[in-house]
Design a protein around this motif. Structure first.
Motif, PDB file in Angstrom:
ATOM      1  N   GLY A   1      18.054 -24.336  -3.603  1.00 51.73           N
ATOM      2  CA  GLY A   1      16.661 -24.024  -3.320  1.00 51.73           C
ATOM      3  C   GLY A   1      15.746 -24.280  -4.491  1.00 51.73           C
ATOM      4  N   ILE A   2      16.203 -25.006  -5.482  1.00 51.39           N
ATOM      5  CA  ILE A   2      15.417 -25.298  -6.683  1.00 51.39           C
ATOM      6  C   ILE A   2      15.185 -26.803  -6.742  1.00 51.39           C
ATOM      7  CG2 ILE A   2      15.370 -25.162  -9.208  1.00 51.39           C
ATOM      8  CD1 ILE A   2      17.348 -22.836  -8.992  1.00 51.39           C
ATOM      9  N   GLU A   3      13.971 -27.179  -7.096  1.00 50.65           N
ATOM     10  CA  GLU A   3      13.675 -28.597  -7.278  1.00 50.65           C
ATOM     11  C   GLU A   3      14.411 -29.073  -8.531  1.00 50.65           C
ATOM     12  OE1 GLU A   3       9.870 -31.546  -8.183  1.00 50.65           O
ATOM     13  OE2 GLU A   3       9.544 -29.455  -7.598  1.00 50.65           O
ATOM     14  N   THR A   4      15.471 -29.859  -8.322  1.00 44.78           N
ATOM     15  CA  THR A   4      16.369 -30.211  -9.417  1.00 44.78           C
ATOM     16  C   THR A   4      16.584 -31.715  -9.452  1.00 44.78           C
ATOM     17  OG1 THR A   4      17.531 -28.103  -9.154  1.00 44.78           O
ATOM     18  CG2 THR A   4      18.619 -29.796 -10.465  1.00 44.78           C
ATOM     19  N   GLU A   5      16.524 -32.275 -10.665  1.00 43.22           N
ATOM     20  CA  GLU A   5      16.802 -33.693 -10.882  1.00 43.22           C
ATOM     21  C   GLU A   5      18.140 -33.825 -11.604  1.00 43.22           C
ATOM     22  OE1 GLU A   5      14.923 -37.620 -13.159  1.00 43.22           O
ATOM     23  OE2 GLU A   5      14.078 -35.618 -13.481  1.00 43.22           O
ATOM     24  N   LEU A   6      19.019 -34.661 -11.056  1.00 40.06           N
ATOM     25  CA  LEU A   6      20.338 -34.888 -11.653  1.00 40.06           C
ATOM     26  C   LEU A   6      20.345 -36.250 -12.316  1.00 40.06           C
ATOM     27  CD1 LEU A   6      23.314 -34.125 -12.091  1.00 40.06           C
ATOM     28  CD2 LEU A   6      23.816 -35.106  -9.834  1.00 40.06           C
ATOM     29  N   VAL A   7      20.620 -36.256 -13.613  1.00 38.43           N
ATOM     30  CA  VAL A   7      20.665 -37.496 -14.397  1.00 38.43           C
ATOM     31  C   VAL A   7      22.051 -37.581 -15.029  1.00 38.43           C
ATOM     32  CG1 VAL A   7      19.659 -38.817 -16.281  1.00 38.43           C
ATOM     33  CG2 VAL A   7      18.201 -37.321 -14.876  1.00 38.43           C
ATOM     34  N   THR A   8      22.740 -38.711 -14.808  1.00 37.59           N
ATOM     35  CA  THR A   8      24.085 -38.857 -15.372  1.00 37.59           C
ATOM     36  C   THR A   8      24.376 -40.313 -15.654  1.00 37.59           C
ATOM     37  OG1 THR A   8      26.442 -38.471 -14.980  1.00 37.59           O
ATOM     38  CG2 THR A   8      25.093 -38.972 -13.059  1.00 37.59           C
ATOM     39  N   ASN A   9      25.202 -40.542 -16.666  1.00 37.25           N
ATOM     40  CA  ASN A   9      25.637 -41.898 -16.992  1.00 37.25           C
ATOM     41  C   ASN A   9      27.156 -42.000 -16.974  1.00 37.25           C
ATOM     42  OD1 ASN A   9      26.389 -40.514 -19.272  1.00 37.25           O
ATOM     43  ND2 ASN A   9      25.546 -41.978 -20.742  1.00 37.25           N
ATOM     44  N   LEU A  10      27.804 -41.084 -16.243  1.00 37.87           N
ATOM     45  CA  LEU A  10      29.267 -41.071 -16.224  1.00 37.87           C
ATOM     46  C   LEU A  10      29.791 -42.271 -15.466  1.00 37.87           C
ATOM     47  CD1 LEU A  10      30.165 -37.333 -15.581  1.00 37.87           C
ATOM     48  CD2 LEU A  10      30.174 -38.577 -17.732  1.00 37.87           C
ATOM     49  N   SER A  11      30.866 -42.836 -16.003  1.00 41.89           N
ATOM     50  CA  SER A  11      31.594 -43.897 -15.316  1.00 41.89           C
ATOM     51  C   SER A  11      33.073 -43.574 -15.445  1.00 41.89           C
ATOM     52  CB  SER A  11      31.298 -45.263 -15.948  1.00 41.89           C
ATOM     53  OG  SER A  11      31.668 -45.263 -17.319  1.00 41.89           O
ATOM     54  N   GLY A  12      33.767 -43.541 -14.340  1.00 37.56           N
ATOM     55  CA  GLY A  12      35.168 -43.157 -14.375  1.00 37.56           C
ATOM     56  C   GLY A  12      35.341 -41.682 -14.087  1.00 37.56           C
ATOM     57  N   GLU A  13      36.565 -41.288 -13.960  1.00 36.73           N
ATOM     58  CA  GLU A  13      36.889 -39.915 -13.594  1.00 36.73           C
ATOM     59  C   GLU A  13      37.145 -39.078 -14.833  1.00 36.73           C
ATOM     60  OE1 GLU A  13      36.933 -38.358 -10.725  1.00 36.73           O
ATOM     61  OE2 GLU A  13      36.302 -40.124  -9.598  1.00 36.73           O
ATOM     62  N   LEU A  14      36.771 -37.818 -14.740  1.00 38.62           N
ATOM     63  CA  LEU A  14      37.076 -36.847 -15.775  1.00 38.62           C
ATOM     64  C   LEU A  14      38.252 -35.983 -15.315  1.00 38.62           C
ATOM     65  CD1 LEU A  14      33.518 -35.587 -16.797  1.00 38.62           C
ATOM     66  CD2 LEU A  14      35.004 -37.094 -18.120  1.00 38.62           C
ATOM     67  N   PRO A  15      38.985 -35.402 -16.253  1.00 37.47           N
ATOM     68  CA  PRO A  15      40.058 -34.482 -15.855  1.00 37.47           C
ATOM     69  C   PRO A  15      39.501 -33.336 -15.022  1.00 37.47           C
ATOM     70  CG  PRO A  15      40.252 -35.055 -18.178  1.00 37.47           C
ATOM     71  CD  PRO A  15      38.946 -35.616 -17.705  1.00 37.47           C
ATOM     72  N   PRO A  16      40.272 -32.821 -14.071  1.00 37.40           N
ATOM     73  CA  PRO A  16      39.771 -31.745 -13.196  1.00 37.40           C
ATOM     74  C   PRO A  16      39.267 -30.532 -13.961  1.00 37.40           C
ATOM     75  CG  PRO A  16      41.819 -32.639 -12.326  1.00 37.40           C
ATOM     76  CD  PRO A  16      41.624 -33.265 -13.670  1.00 37.40           C
ATOM     77  N   ARG A  17      39.900 -30.180 -15.071  1.00 38.80           N
ATOM     78  CA  ARG A  17      39.460 -28.990 -15.812  1.00 38.80           C
ATOM     79  C   ARG A  17      38.066 -29.190 -16.396  1.00 38.80           C
ATOM     80  NH1 ARG A  17      42.898 -31.882 -19.007  1.00 38.80           N
ATOM     81  NH2 ARG A  17      42.258 -32.280 -21.164  1.00 38.80           N
ATOM     82  N   LEU A  18      37.743 -30.422 -16.808  1.00 32.48           N
ATOM     83  CA  LEU A  18      36.396 -30.695 -17.318  1.00 32.48           C
ATOM     84  C   LEU A  18      35.386 -30.680 -16.178  1.00 32.48           C
ATOM     85  CD1 LEU A  18      37.018 -33.524 -19.944  1.00 32.48           C
ATOM     86  CD2 LEU A  18      36.957 -31.053 -20.278  1.00 32.48           C
ATOM     87  N   GLN A  19      35.761 -31.231 -15.036  1.00 28.42           N
ATOM     88  CA  GLN A  19      34.849 -31.225 -13.894  1.00 28.42           C
ATOM     89  C   GLN A  19      34.534 -29.793 -13.458  1.00 28.42           C
ATOM     90  OE1 GLN A  19      35.415 -34.059 -10.706  1.00 28.42           O
ATOM     91  NE2 GLN A  19      36.943 -35.210 -11.870  1.00 28.42           N
ATOM     92  N   ARG A  20      35.564 -28.922 -13.467  1.00 29.17           N
ATOM     93  CA  ARG A  20      35.320 -27.526 -13.085  1.00 29.17           C
ATOM     94  C   ARG A  20      34.380 -26.857 -14.085  1.00 29.17           C
ATOM     95  NH1 ARG A  20      40.941 -27.620 -11.757  1.00 29.17           N
ATOM     96  NH2 ARG A  20      41.503 -26.641 -13.734  1.00 29.17           N
ATOM     97  N   ALA A  21      34.582 -27.141 -15.378  1.00 33.85           N
ATOM     98  CA  ALA A  21      33.718 -26.531 -16.389  1.00 33.85           C
ATOM     99  C   ALA A  21      32.271 -26.969 -16.224  1.00 33.85           C
ATOM    100  CB  ALA A  21      34.229 -26.888 -17.786  1.00 33.85           C
ATOM    101  N   VAL A  22      32.054 -28.249 -15.942  1.00 35.85           N
ATOM    102  CA  VAL A  22      30.690 -28.755 -15.737  1.00 35.85           C
ATOM    103  C   VAL A  22      30.078 -28.112 -14.501  1.00 35.85           C
ATOM    104  CG1 VAL A  22      29.326 -30.807 -15.216  1.00 35.85           C
ATOM    105  CG2 VAL A  22      31.148 -30.916 -16.934  1.00 35.85           C
ATOM    106  N   TYR A  23      30.849 -28.053 -13.426  1.00 33.99           N
ATOM    107  CA  TYR A  23      30.337 -27.476 -12.175  1.00 33.99           C
ATOM    108  C   TYR A  23      29.944 -26.018 -12.380  1.00 33.99           C
ATOM    109  CZ  TYR A  23      30.107 -26.103  -7.257  1.00 33.99           C
ATOM    110  OH  TYR A  23      29.699 -25.620  -6.046  1.00 33.99           O
ATOM    111  N   ARG A  24      30.821 -25.230 -13.001  1.00 40.27           N
ATOM    112  CA  ARG A  24      30.529 -23.812 -13.192  1.00 40.27           C
ATOM    113  C   ARG A  24      29.334 -23.599 -14.118  1.00 40.27           C
ATOM    114  NH1 ARG A  24      32.522 -21.869  -8.721  1.00 40.27           N
ATOM    115  NH2 ARG A  24      34.808 -21.996  -8.574  1.00 40.27           N
ATOM    116  N   THR A  25      29.173 -24.476 -15.100  1.00 41.07           N
ATOM    117  CA  THR A  25      28.025 -24.361 -16.002  1.00 41.07           C
ATOM    118  C   THR A  25      26.724 -24.630 -15.252  1.00 41.07           C
ATOM    119  OG1 THR A  25      29.396 -25.043 -17.874  1.00 41.07           O
ATOM    120  CG2 THR A  25      27.007 -25.211 -18.140  1.00 41.07           C
ATOM    121  N   VAL A  26      26.698 -25.698 -14.456  1.00 37.41           N
ATOM    122  CA  VAL A  26      25.499 -26.002 -13.666  1.00 37.41           C
ATOM    123  C   VAL A  26      25.236 -24.884 -12.665  1.00 37.41           C
ATOM    124  CG1 VAL A  26      24.483 -27.628 -12.032  1.00 37.41           C
ATOM    125  CG2 VAL A  26      25.810 -28.486 -13.975  1.00 37.41           C
TER     126      VAL A  26
END
Length: 363
Positions: free
Chosen positions: A252-277
């Motif tokens: 419900g928040i006006e949010t802009e997502l900016v990323t330059n990722l290419s390739g996959e990250l380990p699942p533990r890093l993806q979970r950390a990023v998700y929980r932080t956001v």
């Protein structure tokens, strides 16, 4: 050869040098054999003692025999064997060689009785000392086993206490939190159906969807808590970067997502990023109503940087209960992954949350 063995051999050689007639080659040979036998005392203690026994019979150099008898006593468990070996040494040390030199009536003389007593005491001393060392060694082993058993018992006790606390927490979550979230979902459904205002219906649908998702996560967390004592259970399904768009859309928040990722990250890093956001957007809803947010996920060499910033709020924030554990939990999660979390207010009146993690060469 160990230093202690070398010192023992040196002492036996000195004993041979002082107490053996070097002109008597047979005595010298027997004494040197006893010295050489000391090298076997740790692995073949009985053989070593038997090889050193002739020097006690033929010469006055008895140090090697006493050392072999001590080692045998410190390693052997048969008391009868030790008694026999001690008596053998006493006889060899007391009786003259050849035994025919013993005159009739000598055994009744007082000085002979004193010599017998002294010889028996000399034979008993290494036996008692060796048995004492053996008892000390076994006692140390028993104490180590008791200590290990006590530590294991303490671990089991702590695990039992933890399991009890987790079970109690699971009951509280099931009886209180899940019930309240279920009521929220029911009320939101009623709002969605009964309201005539389109915005209110949309808000009711959003609240109901989030409540249902929260209930699903709660049920799984309760299952994890109740599974204590069995194999470790992974919280599933685990969020990944692919779920960020859904998270942002449901915020419900006006949010802009900016990323330059290419390739996959380990699942533990993806979970950390998700929980932080997720935590950052939750804080924006609670403390900065009406603010817009920007989520930047960028990779700089071996480091992954995530920055969530929001503008100043446009409406007064509602006073909502909170334990202020969100940022602490994010910091602990980042530390486990070798990263860090920082936060600060921006000059424009907003807030910035930054996560930095090592990628470990992934992707």
């Amino acid at each position: 050869m160990k230093p202690s063995d070398a010192a023992l051999v040196a002492a036996a050689l000195a004993d041979v040098w002082l107490n053996v007639d070097r002109e008597d080659r047979s005595s010298v040979a027997v004494a040197l054999l006893a010295v050489a036998a000391l090298t076997l005392r740790r692995h073949r203690p009985l053989v070593a003692f038997v090889l050193t026994l002739p020097t006690a019979l033929l010469t006055d150099a008895v140090f090697a025999t006493l050392a072999a008898l001590y080692t045998l006593s410190s390693l052997a468990r048969h008391r009868s064997l030790l008694v026999c070996c001690a008596l053998a040494f006493a006889v060899a040390d007391f009786m003259p060689w050849p035994w025919s030199n013993l005159e009739t009536g000598d055994l009744g003389r007082p000085h002979v009785l004193v010599n017998i007593t002294y010889t028996l005491a000399t034979a008993a001393a290494p036996v008692f000392l060796g048995q004492l060392v053996q008892a000390h060694r076994e006692l140390s082993l028993r104490l180590a086993e008791i200590t290990e058993a006590r530590e294991h018992q303490q671990l089991l006790t702590s695990q039992a206490v933890l399991a009890k606390e987790r079970a109690q927490l699971a009951r509280e979550m099931h009886d209180v939190v899940s019930h309240q979230v279920s009521l929220i979902a029911v009320q939101a459904g009623a709002l969605q159906v009964g309201s005539r205002d389109a915005d209110a219906r949309a808000a009711g649908a959003t609240i109901r969807r989030l409540s249902v998702q929260t209930l699903d996560e709660l049920r799984h967390m309760i299952g994890v808590l109740r599974a204590s004592g069995s194999r470790p259970t992974e919280l599933t399904p685990q969020p990944s970067l692919a779920d960020l768009h859904q998270l942002i859309g449901a915020s419900g928040i006006e949010t802009e997502l900016v990323t330059n990722l290419s390739g996959e990250l380990p699942p533990r890093l993806q979970r950390a990023v998700y929980r932080t956001v997720q935590e950052a957007l939750t804080n924006v809803r609670k403390h900065a109503p009406g603010a817009a947010a920007t989520v930047r996920i960028q990779r700089h060499g071996p480091r992954l940087r995530v920055t969530i910033t929001n503008t100043a709020p446009t409406r007064p924030a509602l006073r909502l209960p909170g334990a202020h554990h969100g940022l602490i939990g994010l910091g602990q999660r980042a530390e486990l992954l070798g990263g860090s979390v920082t936060s600060e207010r921006t000059p424009e009146g907003g807030f910035a949350l930054r996560l930095e993690l090592p990628t470990g060469g992934a992707g």
